[in-house]
Design a protein around this motif. Sequence first.
Motif, PDB file in Angstrom:
ATOM      1  N   LYS A 133     -14.322 -20.305 -34.884  1.00  0.00           N
ATOM      2  CA  LYS A 133     -15.032 -20.445 -36.155  1.00  0.00           C
ATOM      3  C   LYS A 133     -14.041 -20.653 -37.300  1.00  0.00           C
ATOM      4  CE  LYS A 133     -19.191 -17.792 -35.111  1.00  0.00           C
ATOM      5  NZ  LYS A 133     -19.983 -16.604 -35.449  1.00  0.00           N
ATOM      6  N   MET A 192     -19.724 -18.201 -30.096  1.00  0.00           N
ATOM      7  CA  MET A 192     -18.446 -18.752 -30.458  1.00  0.00           C
ATOM      8  C   MET A 192     -17.551 -17.608 -30.926  1.00  0.00           C
ATOM      9  SD  MET A 192     -17.858 -22.175 -32.776  1.00  0.00           S
ATOM     10  CE  MET A 192     -19.528 -22.733 -32.833  1.00  0.00           C
ATOM     11  N   ASN A 193     -16.313 -17.621 -30.471  1.00  0.00           N
ATOM     12  CA  ASN A 193     -15.470 -16.509 -30.897  1.00  0.00           C
ATOM     13  C   ASN A 193     -14.932 -16.748 -32.322  1.00  0.00           C
ATOM     14  OD1 ASN A 193     -12.919 -17.744 -30.943  1.00  0.00           O
ATOM     15  ND2 ASN A 193     -12.582 -17.371 -28.785  1.00  0.00           N
ATOM     16  N   ARG A 194     -14.370 -15.732 -32.862  1.00  0.00           N
ATOM     17  CA  ARG A 194     -13.957 -15.717 -34.263  1.00  0.00           C
ATOM     18  C   ARG A 194     -12.870 -16.751 -34.573  1.00  0.00           C
ATOM     19  NH1 ARG A 194     -12.757 -10.153 -37.404  1.00  0.00           N
ATOM     20  NH2 ARG A 194     -14.228 -10.692 -39.022  1.00  0.00           N
ATOM     21  N   LEU A 233     -12.590 -24.221 -37.030  1.00  0.00           N
ATOM     22  CA  LEU A 233     -13.589 -25.199 -37.476  1.00  0.00           C
ATOM     23  C   LEU A 233     -13.765 -25.161 -38.990  1.00  0.00           C
ATOM     24  CD1 LEU A 233     -16.315 -24.933 -34.696  1.00  0.00           C
ATOM     25  CD2 LEU A 233     -14.757 -26.830 -35.142  1.00  0.00           C
ATOM     26  N   SER A 234     -13.752 -23.985 -39.567  1.00  0.00           N
ATOM     27  CA  SER A 234     -13.869 -23.858 -41.021  1.00  0.00           C
ATOM     28  C   SER A 234     -12.697 -24.528 -41.723  1.00  0.00           C
ATOM     29  CB  SER A 234     -13.940 -22.388 -41.431  1.00  0.00           C
ATOM     30  OG  SER A 234     -15.084 -21.783 -40.903  1.00  0.00           O
TER      31      SER A 234
END
Length: 102
Positions: free
Chosen positions: A6, A1-3, A9-10
């Motif tokens: 992430k 998963m790319n940064r 999603l966070s």
Amino acid sequence: MNRSVKLILSVVVIIFLIGVAFFYVPVSHDAKFQNNENITLLVYENGAVKKEIIFPPNSRGHNTLNKWLAFNKSEWNHDLNSYAPLVYIISKDISVKLNNGF
């Protein structure tokens, strides 16, 4: 998963957790009706106002409602529902919907 995925999603998870906490974690208050304002108490039945009581400034009703608020400082919940409560107490700065009465 790319940064960036992430990170997105966070952020979504954090917003979700804040929303859950806002609506499901009981809150406390230090609310007090001001003695120089009217307080309106509406009693609902079947979604319509059955009775309206207005407590004028500096009345016994102010004292009684402030004692009740002081006694019931915790275990309150936020609610966005728009249905008519059983009792609705309104002043200039405070509005309280009681779905189960006093």
